[in-house]
Design an enzyme around this catalytic site. Structure first.
Site, PDB file in Angstrom:
ATOM      1  N   GLY A   7      48.896  30.406  53.480  1.00 45.91           N
ATOM      2  CA  GLY A   7      48.087  31.410  52.761  1.00 45.91           C
ATOM      3  C   GLY A   7      46.669  31.446  53.288  1.00 45.91           C
ATOM      4  O   GLY A   7      45.730  31.753  52.561  1.00 45.91           O
ATOM      5  N   GLY A   8      46.513  31.139  54.578  1.00 40.44           N
ATOM      6  CA  GLY A   8      45.182  30.993  55.181  1.00 40.44           C
ATOM      7  C   GLY A   8      44.388  32.275  55.268  1.00 40.44           C
ATOM      8  O   GLY A   8      43.168  32.243  55.450  1.00 40.44           O
ATOM      9  N   GLY A  13      42.055  30.892  51.090  1.00 41.14           N
ATOM     10  CA  GLY A  13      42.105  30.492  52.508  1.00 41.14           C
ATOM     11  C   GLY A  13      40.830  30.894  53.222  1.00 41.14           C
ATOM     12  O   GLY A  13      40.262  30.120  54.011  1.00 41.14           O
ATOM     13  N   TYR A 140      55.836  34.288  37.368  1.00 44.40           N
ATOM     14  CA  TYR A 140      54.856  33.538  38.177  1.00 44.40           C
ATOM     15  C   TYR A 140      54.622  32.152  37.571  1.00 44.40           C
ATOM     16  O   TYR A 140      54.605  31.143  38.263  1.00 44.40           O
ATOM     17  CB  TYR A 140      53.565  34.347  38.211  1.00 44.40           C
ATOM     18  CG  TYR A 140      52.375  33.719  38.894  1.00 44.40           C
ATOM     19  CD1 TYR A 140      52.188  33.848  40.274  1.00 44.40           C
ATOM     20  CD2 TYR A 140      51.402  33.042  38.160  1.00 44.40           C
ATOM     21  CE1 TYR A 140      51.066  33.307  40.886  1.00 44.40           C
ATOM     22  CE2 TYR A 140      50.281  32.497  38.768  1.00 44.40           C
ATOM     23  CZ  TYR A 140      50.117  32.630  40.131  1.00 44.40           C
ATOM     24  OH  TYR A 140      48.999  32.094  40.741  1.00 44.40           O
ATOM     25  N   ASN A 169      40.863  31.602  37.021  1.00 41.15           N
ATOM     26  CA  ASN A 169      40.789  32.842  37.817  1.00 41.15           C
ATOM     27  C   ASN A 169      39.769  32.642  38.942  1.00 41.15           C
ATOM     28  O   ASN A 169      38.686  32.091  38.711  1.00 41.15           O
ATOM     29  CB  ASN A 169      40.313  34.006  36.936  1.00 41.15           C
ATOM     30  CG  ASN A 169      41.359  34.392  35.906  1.00 41.15           C
ATOM     31  OD1 ASN A 169      41.866  33.546  35.184  1.00 41.15           O
ATOM     32  ND2 ASN A 169      41.676  35.678  35.834  1.00 41.15           N
ATOM     33  N   HIS A 183      43.279  41.288  40.765  1.00 37.51           N
ATOM     34  CA  HIS A 183      42.726  40.670  39.561  1.00 37.51           C
ATOM     35  C   HIS A 183      41.535  41.485  39.049  1.00 37.51           C
ATOM     36  O   HIS A 183      41.079  42.426  39.697  1.00 37.51           O
ATOM     37  CB  HIS A 183      42.303  39.225  39.855  1.00 37.51           C
ATOM     38  CG  HIS A 183      43.470  38.321  40.066  1.00 37.51           C
ATOM     39  ND1 HIS A 183      43.954  38.024  41.309  1.00 37.51           N
ATOM     40  CD2 HIS A 183      44.268  37.662  39.185  1.00 37.51           C
ATOM     41  CE1 HIS A 183      45.001  37.213  41.187  1.00 37.51           C
ATOM     42  NE2 HIS A 183      45.211  36.975  39.919  1.00 37.51           N
ATOM     43  N   LYS A 191      36.723  49.837  41.305  1.00 35.40           N
ATOM     44  CA  LYS A 191      36.647  50.998  40.399  1.00 35.40           C
ATOM     45  C   LYS A 191      35.199  51.462  40.223  1.00 35.40           C
ATOM     46  O   LYS A 191      34.919  52.651  40.163  1.00 35.40           O
ATOM     47  CB  LYS A 191      37.254  50.639  39.031  1.00 35.40           C
ATOM     48  CG  LYS A 191      38.776  50.556  39.074  1.00 35.40           C
ATOM     49  CD  LYS A 191      39.423  50.679  37.702  1.00 35.40           C
ATOM     50  CE  LYS A 191      39.236  49.484  36.850  1.00 35.40           C
ATOM     51  NZ  LYS A 191      40.086  49.490  35.637  1.00 35.40           N
ATOM     52  N   ARG A 212      37.613  34.553  29.961  1.00 36.77           N
ATOM     53  CA  ARG A 212      38.128  33.919  31.178  1.00 36.77           C
ATOM     54  C   ARG A 212      37.072  32.975  31.749  1.00 36.77           C
ATOM     55  O   ARG A 212      35.868  33.215  31.631  1.00 36.77           O
ATOM     56  CB  ARG A 212      38.430  34.970  32.263  1.00 36.77           C
ATOM     57  CG  ARG A 212      39.530  35.967  31.932  1.00 36.77           C
ATOM     58  CD  ARG A 212      40.919  35.329  31.986  1.00 36.77           C
ATOM     59  NE  ARG A 212      41.985  36.288  31.735  1.00 36.77           N
ATOM     60  CZ  ARG A 212      42.476  36.587  30.518  1.00 36.77           C
ATOM     61  NH1 ARG A 212      41.982  36.004  29.447  1.00 36.77           N
ATOM     62  NH2 ARG A 212      43.454  37.462  30.389  1.00 36.77           N
ATOM     63  N   ASP A 274      45.537  43.808  27.209  1.00 37.26           N
ATOM     64  CA  ASP A 274      44.503  42.768  27.296  1.00 37.26           C
ATOM     65  C   ASP A 274      45.052  41.501  27.948  1.00 37.26           C
ATOM     66  O   ASP A 274      44.289  40.612  28.316  1.00 37.26           O
ATOM     67  CB  ASP A 274      44.042  42.378  25.883  1.00 37.26           C
ATOM     68  CG  ASP A 274      42.822  43.176  25.436  1.00 37.26           C
ATOM     69  OD1 ASP A 274      42.189  43.832  26.290  1.00 37.26           O
ATOM     70  OD2 ASP A 274      42.522  43.127  24.239  1.00 37.26           O
TER      71      ASP A 274
END
Ligand code: NAP
Ligand code: GFB
Length: 318
Positions: A7-8, A13, A140, A169, A183, A191, A212, A274
């Site tokens: 996942g570099g 990464g 997940y 997160n 996310h 946006k 969060r 939410d």
């Protein structure tokens, strides 16, 4: 030490790439370590033979396992089956190859969203398997929980030094800024950018009230490298900012608007989910062994990420 980072090319990464660049300039004690940052074009880790070929080619002594099918709340809601299947396959393949190729240490990545939905707060490392996760990302979450199970099995049967970290997160440069799949922070930045360009409202999904904890990718990168040297236990460790640094989605949206210089209307679309209200994690374990780590503030982190997105709009993942 030859370190394979799966996942570099992703958010975390690329954080490790930035931080190790500094290391090689002599700021940190990481000189002489060889990093190999793998992407899906080096091998599809869902496929066992391709995973094995990658290990055969690199022959790593250490693995930082980041590769995963990753997405925000709305992507999870749409694709729980794929989140479960891909992540189960990737994790089984990578961890079995770590065993076959006698990797000295593997650090895999869990997430605070995998904790039970009905729980007491703050959450700590002992609570992972105490009840079902939030329904929105059940695929997940269960696949990620199985990393902890796999780590325990390989440790008890073969003595493998496999561990896992539990970040909250994450956000920063090189995130996935796709509005539908990403996310909340990259989604809001994208946006807001478009709302400003088109002179439209900046629309926040949901009520804005959920809470969060956010960790900046470079902080997480530094802490992962620290774990490589300093954390040798197959039990997971939460890598999180302090509890008092938890923020609401509304606060995040206001910071994004500020650093995108947006002066139009900000509206909340409460027809959208939410998700989980909160998943407040306790970083006591981290603080007990690394008491003075200083995290980037959310304000600076969002400013840097907004600036990065504006500068890299054409080529950003979106
Ligand atoms: P990301 O930006 O979406 O990057 C995902 C990485 O995984 C990419 O390098 C991608 O390669 C690779 N990958 C995906 N599927 C693959 C496959 N089938 N075969 C090989 N490589 C594959 O993810 P991230 O945000 O950096 O996440 C890193 C880790 O942190 C993950 O384990 C994630 O579950 C965990 N985590 C993330 C968050 C968050 O908020 N982002 C929070 C907690 C935990 P390509 O670029 O070639 O596609
Ligand atoms: O980052 P996020 O998608 O994931 O944040 P989770 C979702 C929260 O932000 C919800 C609100 O309260 C949303 O209503 N939100 C507001 C938005 N505007 C937006 C927007 O434009 N995009 C997005 N995405 N959200 C994920 C899990 O949960 O956490 C994953 O589903 C993963 O499995 C990740 O582990 C770390 O924090 O809710």
């Amino acid at each position: 030490m030859k370190i394979l980072v799966t996942g570099g090319s992703g958010l975390v990464g690329s954080g490790i790439k930035r931080v190790t660049n500094n290391y090689s300039k002599g700021h940190y004690l990481y000189e002489g370590r060889e990093f190999y940052f793998a992407t899906s074009s080096d091998g599809n880790l869902v496929n066992y033979e391709e995973t094995k070929s990658l290990f055969e080619k690199i022959k790593p002594t250490h693995v930082i396992h980041l590769a995963a099918k990753v997405g925000g709340l709305f992507s999870n809601l749409r694709q729980n089956v794929e989140f479960f299947n891909d992540n189960m396959d990737i994790n089984r393949n990578v961890l079995h190859c770590c065993y076959l190729y006698k990797v000295e240490k593997c650090i895999s990545c869990l997430s605070t969203c995998i904790f039970p939905n009905k729980t007491t707060y703050p959450i700590d490392e002992t609570m992972i398997h105490n009840g079902g996760p939030h329904e929105s990302n059940i695929g997940y979450s269960y696949a990620k929980r199985m990393i902890d199970v796999i780590n325990h099995c390989y440790n008890s049967q073969y003595g493998c030094n496999f561990t896992s970290i539990i970040p909250t997160n994450i956000y920063g440069p090189n995130d996935n800024f796709n509005i539908e799949d990403g996310h909340v922070i990259p989604g809001l930045i994208h946006k807001c950018y478009l709302a400003k360009e088109k002179n439209e409202d900046f629309v926040i999904w949901g009520s804005g009230t959920p809470l969060r904890q956010f960790i900046y990718a470079d902080d997480l990168a530094r802490l992962i490298l620290w774990c490589l040297d300093n954390y040798d236990n197959h039990e997971p460790i939460i890598l999180s900012v302090d509890e008092e640094d938890e923020v609401s989605i509304k606060e995040v949206a206001l910071l994004v608007a500020k650093h995108m210089n947006f002066e139009g209307n900000i509206v909340f679309d409460s027809s959208k989910s939410d998700g989980q209200f909160k998943k407040t994690a306790n970083n006591k374990k981290l603080r007990s062994i690394y008491p003075d780590y200083k995290f980037q503030s959310i304000e600076n982190g969002i400013k840097t990420t907004c600036d990065w997105f504006k500068k890299n709009f054409e080529n950003a993942r979106k």
